[in-house]
Structure formats: C-alpha cells, structure tokens
Design a protein around this motif. Structure first.
Motif, PDB file in Angstrom:
ATOM      1  N   MET A   1      17.289 -63.487  33.346  1.00  0.00           N
ATOM      2  CA  MET A   1      16.750 -61.841  33.253  1.00  0.00           C
ATOM      3  C   MET A   1      15.988 -61.298  32.204  1.00  0.00           C
ATOM      4  SD  MET A   1      17.254 -62.079  36.760  1.00  0.00           S
ATOM      5  CE  MET A   1      16.518 -60.486  36.517  1.00  0.00           C
TER       6      MET A   1
ATOM      7  N   VAL B   1      14.463 -61.812  29.085  1.00  0.00           N
ATOM      8  CA  VAL B   1      13.398 -63.326  28.528  1.00  0.00           C
ATOM      9  C   VAL B   1      12.311 -62.913  27.898  1.00  0.00           C
ATOM     10  CG1 VAL B   1      13.277 -64.248  30.684  1.00  0.00           C
ATOM     11  CG2 VAL B   1      11.520 -62.524  30.034  1.00  0.00           C
TER      12      VAL B   1
ATOM     13  N   GLN C   1      12.150 -66.322  35.031  1.00  0.00           N
ATOM     14  CA  GLN C   1      13.140 -65.109  35.998  1.00  0.00           C
ATOM     15  C   GLN C   1      13.436 -65.521  36.955  1.00  0.00           C
ATOM     16  OE1 GLN C   1       9.170 -62.370  34.766  1.00  0.00           O
ATOM     17  NE2 GLN C   1      11.607 -60.831  33.618  1.00  0.00           N
TER      18      GLN C   1
END
Length: 429
Positions: free
Chosen positions: A354, A356, A349
């Motif tokens: 962003m 995941v 991240q």
C-alpha cells in the motif's frame, strides 16, 4: 506470438537508441508505429498510452526558456559569475557546477545545458583551460540538480505526473536534502581530481575581466516581461498544492501569457522553431513502446516478479529499485527505463504493497543519479556530448565512464543510507 513481436520491437528500439546512430525520435516513433502495424494495439489505445500532460509541460517550459534566452540573460549571468571568481580555474569550476545545478532544478537539465555549455566552452577557450573537467562537472551537476525538483529531470516529470499526491514541494522536500549532500560530495571530488590540471593564466584572466558582460544583455521590455513570467511560473509550481492547480496547467498558462506579452517583440513562429521537437516526439514514441509492453501484460509480470523476489518486503523492494534503476540508467537512457518502470510500481499496489512512496523516491533517485554513469545514461549527457563535439572538444565514452561510474556508485551509496534512515527504519521493527 504478439508478445514475442512486442518484445523484439522493444529490444531492437532500445539497442538502436543506445547505438545513437539514428535520430532517437525517429527510432522511438518507428518502434511505436511497428506495434500498430503488427496489431499490438490500435491508434485509439496508442494515444491513450501517451502522457500528454508530460508533453505539454515540457513544451511549455521550452517556450518560456526560448523567449527568455533571447534577452541574453543566461549568457550575462554566466560571464558575471566567471568575472566574480576573477577567471580562476577552480572557483570557475565550482560556480559553473552551482549555476548548472540550480538552473537544472528550476528550468530542467536539458534546457540548462543547451543554454550554458556553449557559453562555458567560450569561457574556457578564452582562458585556455582544458574543457573536459568543466564538461564532466556540468554533466554531473545537471543530473544531480535536476533530481531535486519535479521539473528538473524528465524522469521526475514522468513520476510526478504518474503520482497525484506528488507536488513540486514534495520533490524539494524528499529529494532536496540528499541531492544537496550528493552535490557537495561530487563537487569536492571534482576539485580534488582536476585541481592540478587547471592552471591559472593571470594575463588571460585580466583580459577576460575587462569584458563588458552588459553587451550580451538586451535591457528592454522583453527582458522584464520574460523574467517576470518565468518567476511567476516557478512560484506557481511551488504553490501548486495550495492553489489546487496541476503543474501542467501552470506551465501552459505561463507559456501562453508570455507569448501574448511578447507578441509584438518576437514572432510566435520563431519561438516554435526553437522548441526541441525531437525530444517531444521521442517521448511520444517512447510512451507508445512502453504501452505495447503494457498491452501484452509484460509490465504486470515484471511487477509480480519484483514482488516474488522481494516477498513483498518494502525495504528490500526499495533498495532493489534504487540500485537496479541506478545501474540500468547508467547503461541505457534513464527516460525509457523510467517509462517502463512507472506502471510496474503502480502494479505493486495491486499486490498488497500500500505505501509505495519510498519505492517512487528510490526510482527517482536511481534514475536521475544513475544517469551520470555513462554518456548515454541521460538526455543531458547526450546533449553536452553533442555540443562539445561541435566545438571540437569531444568527450570520449570510456574516459567519461571512468569518472561517471564511480560517481554513480558513490551517489547510490549516499542515497541508500538516506532512504534507509528516512523511510525504511520503521518497517524493520
């Protein structure tokens, strides 16, 4: 130099865990203490690396099951199921797989096999059936069923504790559909493979049917109280997102409530003696070992390498995580592998990825289902093999792998299709 020492300690600990010649808790804790001796980190940092929520959750479930099993309910249900199918070998294989999968989903797979395998071995001995097909099916079912819920398999517990927005229902929603498909396919294959080796003996089956399953059941207040609290705890897990209470608090509350309610029926010391302390201390040592990798920056480097290989592409990263976790979890125990990979996904991240969540689900599916590859792929496998050996029904490592590796690869193929269709198609446009 510190980095090299950390790697050496971690690799040696891993190899010793794979060899299984020494107690795994002793190996993991020794590795953790060696990191302290070599000044990789201090005690305060070591305690910070240990995920105490996971430890408390496992301990609480062990207490709940330890008390409940004294009622004989698990043995009673197993015998009843065998009698329902009238002792017929193939239906018995099916119901034992279903019972193991459901138990693994809602109790956890290690606890389920500890409770069920001795009963299963007794059943097949009475019916003079070969134990191997049932033991192999039990292992597969335990890992597949355990993959369905947050508490079903230790890797899921660890992932659930690491990701705040993952709840019990999240796991059921995201893991449940594909796990159901995998279970149906695997059970079909088990029937296809073993049906000609399972011969029905009508005389022995009739003797078995005459048994009274009720003699194993203790019908008193301990039974009703333990089942009620266990049921309430599982309901609490499901309502976790709505009551705004984390699952560890729910599990600890359930365990304490049952201890209070059964204090006059059973001594607390006796309950604590039956807790799987080896498993808990293994986790503690494991968290310390992985903490060492974090301290020297290896986890961060691994995350960078994964981003570099995948070039930040979410579909590729998800597939890479699924197959690498699946194959490696078949070679080594999936618990230390997931413990090492959790901080890697968290680091992703920080490198611009962003969303995941697909990677988390890929890790969970790969680790849980990849554990079916070999006898050392998952804790439940090791437990079943140990119990089988104590009953003079050893499971040969190579023989198991001949069944386990194809099942693992097939499971990963099914998961590949599922992850691709459910999560990754929008990212390909």
């Amino acid at each position: 130099m510190t980095t090299l020492i950390t790697i050496i300690i971690f690799v040696i600990s891993y190899c010793l865990l794979m060899l299984e010649k020494w107690n795994r808790a002793v190996v993991a804790l020794t590795g953790g203490v060696l990191l302290l001796i070599c000044n990789v980190f201090e005690w305060e940092e070591a305690f910070g690396f240990i995920d105490w929520s996971t430890i408390a959750l496992l301990f609480s479930m062990m207490v709940l099951v330890s008390i409940t099993k004294k009622t004989g309910i698990f043995t009673y249900v197993a015998i009843k199921l065998a009698q329902i199918v009238k002792g017929r070998p193939v239906p018995l294989l099916i119901v034992s797989g279903i019972f193991t999968a459901i138990g693994s989903a809602f109790l956890d797979n290690v606890t389920t096999v500890l409770l069920f395998v001795p009963v299963l071995l007794s059943l097949v001995k009475q019916l003079k059936l070969p134990a191997f097909p049932y033991l192999v099916t039990t292992i597969f079912a335990s890992n597949i069923g355990g993959a369905a819920t947050l508490i079903g398999d230790p890797p899921n517990i660890m992932i659930g504790q690491a990701v705040e927005h993952f709840s019990f229902l999240s796991f059921l929603n995201h893991m449940g559909p594909v796990v159901t498909v995998v279970f149906i396919v695997v059970m079909f294959l088990m029937i296809l493979i073993f049906k000609n080796k399972l011969h029905y003996n009508k005389g022995l089956a009739e003797e078995f049917l005459n048994q009274d399953a009720n003699q194993h059941l203790v019908k008193d207040k301990l039974l009703y109280r333990s089942l009620s609290v266990l049921f309430l705890t599982i309901v609490g897990f499901m309502l976790h997102p709505f009551i705004h209470m984390d699952i560890t608090t729910i599990a600890v509350s359930g365990a304490l409530l049952l201890l209070f309610l059964t204090d006059k029926c059973i001594e607390v010391e006796q309950v604590f003696q039956e807790v799987e302390w080896v498993t808990l201390f293994f986790f503690i040592g494991l968290f310390m070992l992985v903490g060492g990798l974090q301290t020297v920056g290896l986890i961060d480097e691994l995350a960078r390498a994964m981003v570099w290989v995948s070039d930040g592409d979410l579909p590729f990263t998800s597939m890479l995580m699924l197959w690498s976790s699946g194959i490696l979890s078949g070679i080594v125990d999936n618990i230390p592998f997931v413990a090492a990979m959790i901080p890697v996904v968290q680091e992703l991240q920080g490198y611009g990825m962003m969303n995941v969540d697909p990677i988390w689900w890929s890790l969970a599916l790969g680790a849980c289902l990849g554990g079916n590859g070999t006898l050392i792929g998952a804790s439940a496998n090791v437990v079943v093999a140990g119990l089988a050996a104590s009953y003079k029904e050893p499971i040969p490592f190579v023989k198991f792998a001949l069944y386990g590796v194809p099942i693992m690869l097939l499971s990963l193929l099914i998961c590949t299709v599922y992850i691709f269709l459910r999560y990754l198609v929008p990212f390909l446009s």
